[in-house]
Design an enzyme around this catalytic site. Structure first.
Site, short mmCIF file in Angstrom:
data_model
loop_
_atom_site.label_atom_id
_atom_site.label_comp_id
_atom_site.label_asym_id
_atom_site.label_seq_id
_atom_site.Cartn_x
_atom_site.Cartn_y
_atom_site.Cartn_z
CB THR A 86 -0.92 0.28 1.14
OG1 THR A 86 -0.08 -0.13 2.12
CG2 THR A 86 -2.26 -1.01 1.49
CD GLU A 155 2.08 -9.20 11.49
OE1 GLU A 155 1.42 -9.61 11.67
OE2 GLU A 155 3.55 -8.96 12.37
CD GLU A 159 11.40 -4.41 5.84
OE1 GLU A 159 12.20 -4.09 5.49
OE2 GLU A 159 10.05 -3.74 5.20
CB CYS A 267 5.90 0.90 7.84
SG CYS A 267 5.64 -0.88 7.02
CE LYS A 270 3.42 1.26 3.06
NZ LYS A 270 2.56 1.33 4.14
CE LYS A 328 13.33 -2.61 10.65
NZ LYS A 328 12.29 -2.57 11.38
N1 LIG Z 1 7.64 -3.81 5.66
C1 LIG Z 1 7.71 -3.96 6.68
O1 LIG Z 1 7.96 -4.05 7.59
C2 LIG Z 1 6.19 -3.80 7.16
C3 LIG Z 1 5.49 -3.77 8.55
C4 LIG Z 1 3.91 -4.01 8.70
C5 LIG Z 1 3.11 -3.75 7.38
N2 LIG Z 1 3.91 -3.30 6.98
C6 LIG Z 1 2.10 -3.93 5.50
O2 LIG Z 1 2.12 -4.42 4.55
C7 LIG Z 1 1.96 -4.66 3.71
C8 LIG Z 1 2.69 -5.50 2.70
O3 LIG Z 1 4.07 -4.70 2.72
P1 LIG Z 1 5.33 -5.41 2.08
O4 LIG Z 1 6.53 -4.62 2.74
O5 LIG Z 1 5.11 -7.05 2.92
O6 LIG Z 1 5.09 -5.22 0.48
P2 LIG Z 1 5.74 -6.40 -0.01
O7 LIG Z 1 6.10 -5.17 -1.72
O8 LIG Z 1 7.43 -6.60 0.02
O9 LIG Z 1 5.21 -7.14 -0.74
C9 LIG Z 1 3.59 -7.30 -1.59
C10 LIG Z 1 3.59 -8.09 -2.37
O10 LIG Z 1 2.58 -8.36 -2.98
C11 LIG Z 1 2.65 -8.45 -4.22
N3 LIG Z 1 1.28 -8.15 -4.80
C12 LIG Z 1 0.70 -6.80 -5.41
N4 LIG Z 1 -0.69 -7.79 -5.60
C13 LIG Z 1 -1.18 -8.96 -5.95
C14 LIG Z 1 -1.89 -9.49 -6.82
N5 LIG Z 1 -2.92 -8.93 -6.73
N6 LIG Z 1 -2.03 -10.99 -6.02
C15 LIG Z 1 -0.56 -11.61 -5.53
N7 LIG Z 1 0.06 -10.71 -5.11
C16 LIG Z 1 0.43 -9.04 -5.03
C17 LIG Z 1 4.05 -8.42 -4.98
O11 LIG Z 1 4.22 -9.35 -6.26
C18 LIG Z 1 4.32 -8.21 -3.91
O12 LIG Z 1 5.51 -8.95 -4.01
C19 LIG Z 1 1.42 -2.75 3.37
O13 LIG Z 1 0.61 -2.39 3.07
C20 LIG Z 1 2.94 -2.45 4.32
O14 LIG Z 1 2.63 -1.16 4.55
C21 LIG Z 1 4.19 -3.38 6.57
#
Ligand SMILES: NC(=O)c1ccc[n+]([C@@H]2O[C@H](COP(=O)([O-])OP(=O)(O)OC[C@H]3O[C@@H](n4cnc5c(N)ncnc54)[C@H](O)[C@@H]3O)[C@@H](O)[C@H]2O)c1
Length: 442
Positions: A86, A155, A159, A267, A270, A328
């Protein structure tokens, strides 16, 4: 129990493998074919400590599988988690929900039997309601609360310690509107319930807001101590001691009181922006969050200015060695890392940059140009006018200071993470400029 995890990135992969470790059958879905092929052949597309072993063990047991085929993955599951990205919408800071809605509509097309659709992605208030509307629009035969339930389960993992955070969270937040959905979540998180992890059951909109409020508060703490660090430099105080003195107060707590180059990553920036936009949309502006974002943005230029000032006010033609690029330690994530802006600012002022990061260089190469990449901390130092520590990887905490001194044009360390004691730099005869602490002259 059987679940599908849609989106196999930092959150989806870690959550998926941890649920399978809890004994749940998990199928992780991603639309990137190479990612799924790599995972299916045992390769891990991201760097996260402990992840590889856990994926191998659970894939080996048959409980964890990977697929590109969302349709067949989600049919006949107890729950489908949405863990897609997102990011900030270009230009206005709102969360871009296009991936979430596309996933929800695709999921709707394949639902068989009552399924709980769980949003793990960080999404603004009202997204769960919109997901519900879109599912009904895609599948008018489905009724919420009868054929499907939409739940918010944000969540909070970090990381770098994602598995530990998922397995031993401070709390689980579940925004659900039916007993059925609450029961499915309870079963999925059973091992954590047994361990007495605090669980907050609430409504969807409250759960969605709880995630943003938490991230914005942590970003505020970081930004607060950074401004205090500036004041420490102006008055001759030591921010480490100020932070310790504050943090020992149980009402304040010591975490997120480390002065540095400002928050970054995928995170906080954004999420702060998206929360501020939500505040505006609902006529309830968040002035603190707006100020935090502005101060944090300015922080990166301040850090570049600090390096330039330490180098005597100009760096044209000088070589600056950068240690640490990821936002980090213990991650390969380079998204919105302070290093990228600091490097660009130093290059704009005429510096030649050499850099090293234990795992972040592959990703960083796509963001900064004209950098000479090294194979170790010492490899980048030859003839450097300054060594700048931007990310506090453990391997940078015990550098051979005598060796550093012998390699550099003049021994100057600008430590933006305060990982060295002032006394050791004084003893070694290295000029040392850190954040919110007195400068050590050579
Ligand atoms: N990264 C963090 O530390 C963290 C912590 C807490 C919450 N979040 C939240 O979790 C969410 C995901 O973050 P992330 O860092 O894992 O993102 P990311 O970009 O690492 O992973 C997202 C994945 O979703 C896949 N994707 C997108 N649309 C799809 C679809 N229609 N079908 C199948 N796969 C699809 C993408 O190809 C990508 O691999 C975000 O909203 C983020 O804010 C992230």
């Amino acid at each position: 129990m059987r679940i599908a995890m849609v989106g196999t990135g930092y959150v989806g992969l870690v959550s998926g493998v941890c649920f399978s470790e809890f004994g749940v059958d998990v199928i992780c879905v991603d639309k990137i074919r190479e990612k799924i092929e790599a995972l299916s052949s045992g390769e891990i597309p991201i760097y996260e400590p402990g992840l590889e072993e856990l994926v191998r063990a659970n894939a080996g047991s048959g409980r964890l599988t990977f697929s590109n085929d969302l349709g067949s993955a989600v049919s006949d599951t107890d729950a489908v988690f949405i863990a897609v990205g997102t990011p900030s919408r270009r230009g206005d800071g709102h969360a871009d929900l296009s991936y979430v809605y596309a996933a929800a509509e695709e999921i709707a097309g394949s639902l068989v039997g009552r399924t709980v659709i769980v949003t793990k992605s960080t999404v603004p208030v009202g997204t769960g309601d919109e997901i519900e509307r879109r599912i009904v629009k895609t599948r008018p035969d489905l009724k919420p609360g009868r054929d499907f339930d939409v739940v918010s389960n944000p969540e909070f993992l970090r990381e770098g310690s994602a598995i530990e955070d998922f397995m031993r969270p401070d709390r689980i937040v579940v925004g659900a509107h039916s007993d059925y959905a609450r029961d499915v979540l309870r079963k999925l998180y059973r091992p954590l319930f047994l361990r007495d992890t605090p669980v907050l059951f609430t409504d969807r909109c409250t759960a969605e807001l709880t995630k943003y409020a938490s991230n914005a508060f942590l970003a505020t703490k970081i930004t607060f101590i950074n401004e205090i660090a500036n004041l420490c430099e102006a008055v001759g105080a030591d921010v480490q001691d100020v932070a310790r003195g504050m943090g020992l107060d149980g009402r304040i707590g010591s975490k997120f009181l480390h002065a540095g180059p400002g928050f970054g990553g995928s995170c906080f920036p954004k999420d702060a922006a998206a929360l501020a936009r939500t505040g505006e949309d609902f006529g309830s502006p968040l002035q603190i969050v707006n100020t935090v974002m502005a101060v944090n943005t300015g922080r990166r230029a301040q850090m570049a200015d600090k390096v330039i000032a330490a180098c005597g006010g100009q760096i044209r033609g000088k070589k600056i060695a950068i240690l640490g690029l990821t936002f980090k330690p213990n991650t390969d994530d380079i998204r919105d890392a302070p290093s990228l802006d600091i490097i660009s600012a130093l290059q704009a002022a005429g510096a030649r940059i050499s850099a090293y990061d234990p795992v972040g260089m592959v990703a960083a190469k796509g963001h900064v140009a004209d950098v000479s990449w090294g194979n170790s901390a010492y490899d980048i130092l030859g003839g450097a006018a300054a060594l700048v520590i931007i990310t506090e990887w453990n391997e940078f905490r015990a550098l051979d200071l005598a060796r550093i001194k012998s390699l550099m044009a003049a021994p100057l360390i600008v430590d933006l993470r305060n990982i060295y004691r002032l006394a050791e730099m004084r003893e070694e005869g290295i000029r040392y400029v850190s954040v919110g602490r007195p400068e050590i002259e050579q």
